[in-house]
Design a protein around this motif. Structure first.
Motif, PDB file in Angstrom:
ATOM      1  N   GLU A   4      30.795  13.250  17.612  1.00  0.00           N
ATOM      2  CA  GLU A   4      31.448  12.899  18.865  1.00  0.00           C
ATOM      3  C   GLU A   4      31.891  14.184  19.557  1.00  0.00           C
ATOM      4  N   ILE A   5      31.567  14.307  20.837  1.00  0.00           N
ATOM      5  CA  ILE A   5      32.071  15.403  21.666  1.00  0.00           C
ATOM      6  C   ILE A   5      33.146  14.819  22.558  1.00  0.00           C
ATOM      7  N   TYR A   6      34.282  15.503  22.635  1.00  0.00           N
ATOM      8  CA  TYR A   6      35.378  15.022  23.483  1.00  0.00           C
ATOM      9  C   TYR A   6      36.101  16.210  24.101  1.00  0.00           C
ATOM     10  N   ARG A   7      36.902  15.929  25.105  1.00  0.00           N
ATOM     11  CA  ARG A   7      37.673  16.971  25.787  1.00  0.00           C
ATOM     12  C   ARG A   7      39.100  16.932  25.283  1.00  0.00           C
ATOM     13  N   GLU A   8      39.636  18.094  24.989  1.00  0.00           N
ATOM     14  CA  GLU A   8      40.993  18.229  24.465  1.00  0.00           C
ATOM     15  C   GLU A   8      42.016  17.834  25.513  1.00  0.00           C
ATOM     16  N   GLY A   9      43.142  17.317  25.071  1.00  0.00           N
ATOM     17  CA  GLY A   9      44.222  16.961  25.987  1.00  0.00           C
ATOM     18  C   GLY A   9      43.991  15.648  26.676  1.00  0.00           C
ATOM     19  N   GLY A  10      43.324  14.733  25.997  1.00  0.00           N
ATOM     20  CA  GLY A  10      42.981  13.461  26.603  1.00  0.00           C
ATOM     21  C   GLY A  10      44.118  12.460  26.657  1.00  0.00           C
ATOM     22  N   GLY A  22      47.371  25.369  25.825  1.00  0.00           N
ATOM     23  CA  GLY A  22      46.317  25.989  26.611  1.00  0.00           C
ATOM     24  C   GLY A  22      44.917  25.529  26.271  1.00  0.00           C
ATOM     25  N   THR A  23      44.789  24.427  25.551  1.00  0.00           N
ATOM     26  CA  THR A  23      43.460  23.952  25.178  1.00  0.00           C
ATOM     27  C   THR A  23      43.009  22.779  26.025  1.00  0.00           C
ATOM     28  N   LYS A  24      43.802  22.361  26.987  1.00  0.00           N
ATOM     29  CA  LYS A  24      43.479  21.174  27.774  1.00  0.00           C
ATOM     30  C   LYS A  24      42.139  21.347  28.483  1.00  0.00           C
ATOM     31  N   GLY A  25      41.304  20.334  28.363  1.00  0.00           N
ATOM     32  CA  GLY A  25      40.022  20.346  29.038  1.00  0.00           C
ATOM     33  C   GLY A  25      38.904  21.008  28.269  1.00  0.00           C
ATOM     34  N   GLN A  26      39.213  21.668  27.156  1.00  0.00           N
ATOM     35  CA  GLN A  26      38.158  22.299  26.382  1.00  0.00           C
ATOM     36  C   GLN A  26      37.440  21.263  25.524  1.00  0.00           C
ATOM     37  N   TYR A  27      36.226  21.591  25.150  1.00  0.00           N
ATOM     38  CA  TYR A  27      35.388  20.677  24.382  1.00  0.00           C
ATOM     39  C   TYR A  27      35.609  20.879  22.890  1.00  0.00           C
ATOM     40  N   ARG A  28      35.591  19.772  22.159  1.00  0.00           N
ATOM     41  CA  ARG A  28      35.674  19.785  20.703  1.00  0.00           C
ATOM     42  C   ARG A  28      34.673  18.772  20.165  1.00  0.00           C
ATOM     43  N   TRP A  29      34.362  18.901  18.884  1.00  0.00           N
ATOM     44  CA  TRP A  29      33.491  17.919  18.241  1.00  0.00           C
ATOM     45  C   TRP A  29      34.132  17.464  16.944  1.00  0.00           C
ATOM     46  N   GLU A  43      36.203  23.831  16.443  1.00  0.00           N
ATOM     47  CA  GLU A  43      37.204  24.511  17.244  1.00  0.00           C
ATOM     48  C   GLU A  43      37.058  24.157  18.721  1.00  0.00           C
ATOM     49  N   ASP A  44      37.851  24.793  19.570  1.00  0.00           N
ATOM     50  CA  ASP A  44      37.782  24.574  21.019  1.00  0.00           C
ATOM     51  C   ASP A  44      36.650  25.396  21.622  1.00  0.00           C
ATOM     52  N   TYR A  45      35.943  24.781  22.581  1.00  0.00           N
ATOM     53  CA  TYR A  45      34.876  25.464  23.308  1.00  0.00           C
ATOM     54  C   TYR A  45      35.098  25.264  24.798  1.00  0.00           C
ATOM     55  N   VAL A  46      35.003  26.335  25.562  1.00  0.00           N
ATOM     56  CA  VAL A  46      35.146  26.247  27.007  1.00  0.00           C
ATOM     57  C   VAL A  46      33.938  25.544  27.601  1.00  0.00           C
ATOM     58  N   ASN A  47      32.757  25.848  27.073  1.00  0.00           N
ATOM     59  CA  ASN A  47      31.511  25.281  27.592  1.00  0.00           C
ATOM     60  C   ASN A  47      30.988  24.179  26.680  1.00  0.00           C
ATOM     61  N   LYS A  48      30.541  23.086  27.273  1.00  0.00           N
ATOM     62  CA  LYS A  48      29.990  21.978  26.507  1.00  0.00           C
ATOM     63  C   LYS A  48      28.753  22.419  25.728  1.00  0.00           C
ATOM     64  N   ALA A  49      27.952  23.286  26.308  1.00  0.00           N
ATOM     65  CA  ALA A  49      26.742  23.764  25.636  1.00  0.00           C
ATOM     66  C   ALA A  49      27.084  24.492  24.334  1.00  0.00           C
ATOM     67  N   ASP A  50      28.185  25.243  24.316  1.00  0.00           N
ATOM     68  CA  ASP A  50      28.607  25.930  23.094  1.00  0.00           C
ATOM     69  C   ASP A  50      29.028  24.921  22.031  1.00  0.00           C
ATOM     70  N   CYS A  51      29.683  23.853  22.455  1.00  0.00           N
ATOM     71  CA  CYS A  51      30.080  22.785  21.538  1.00  0.00           C
ATOM     72  C   CYS A  51      28.834  22.120  20.940  1.00  0.00           C
ATOM     73  N   GLN A  52      27.857  21.837  21.782  1.00  0.00           N
ATOM     74  CA  GLN A  52      26.613  21.227  21.310  1.00  0.00           C
ATOM     75  C   GLN A  52      25.863  22.159  20.364  1.00  0.00           C
ATOM     76  N   ASN A  53      25.914  23.464  20.628  1.00  0.00           N
ATOM     77  CA  ASN A  53      25.275  24.442  19.748  1.00  0.00           C
ATOM     78  C   ASN A  53      25.937  24.430  18.367  1.00  0.00           C
ATOM     79  N   ALA A  54      27.256  24.318  18.322  1.00  0.00           N
ATOM     80  CA  ALA A  54      27.965  24.260  17.041  1.00  0.00           C
ATOM     81  C   ALA A  54      27.544  23.024  16.252  1.00  0.00           C
ATOM     82  N   ILE A  55      27.387  21.897  16.935  1.00  0.00           N
ATOM     83  CA  ILE A  55      26.911  20.674  16.268  1.00  0.00           C
ATOM     84  C   ILE A  55      25.524  20.912  15.685  1.00  0.00           C
ATOM     85  N   ASN A  56      24.658  21.561  16.442  1.00  0.00           N
ATOM     86  CA  ASN A  56      23.305  21.835  15.949  1.00  0.00           C
ATOM     87  C   ASN A  56      23.326  22.752  14.730  1.00  0.00           C
TER      88      ASN A  56
END
Length: 71
Positions: A4-10, A22-29, A43-56
Motif C-alpha cells: 500500500e502506498i499512502y501519504r503521510e499526515g492523512g 514535517g512529514t505531511k504529504g510525503q509518500y510511505r509504503w 521511510e518517507d519519500y518526497v516523490n511517489k516514484a521513489d516510494c515505488q522504487n523502494a517497493i520494487n
C-alpha cells in the motif's frame, strides 16, 4: 499480501502527530499480510516514484538475500 502506498499526515491521532514533524504529504509504503497485519513499512519519500522504487527493491529480494544478525 499487498503493498500500500499512502501519504503521510492523512488525519487521525497518528497522522496529526506526525504532521508536526514535517512529514505531511510525503509518500510511505507498507506491506500487508493476508490476515490484515502490517509486516513491513518504509521511510518517507518526497516523490511517489521513489516510494515505488523502494517497493520494487523489496519485491526483488528472495531466499538468497543475506540476513545479517547483529544481536
Amino acid at each position: 499480501m499487498k503493498f500500500e502506498i499512502y501519504r503521510e499526515g492523512g488525519g487521525g491521532l497518528l497522522g496529526n502527530a506526525l504532521a508536526g514533524l514535517g512529514t505531511k504529504g510525503q509518500y510511505r509504503w507498507r506491506l500487508w499480510s493476508d490476515n490484515h497485519e502490517i509486516i513491513a513499512s518504509g521511510e518517507d519519500y518526497v516523490n511517489k516514484a521513489d516510494c515505488q522504487n523502494a517497493i520494487n527493491l523489496v519485491k526483488g529480494t528472495n531466499a538468497l538475500t543475506r540476513v545479517e544478525d547483529n544481536s
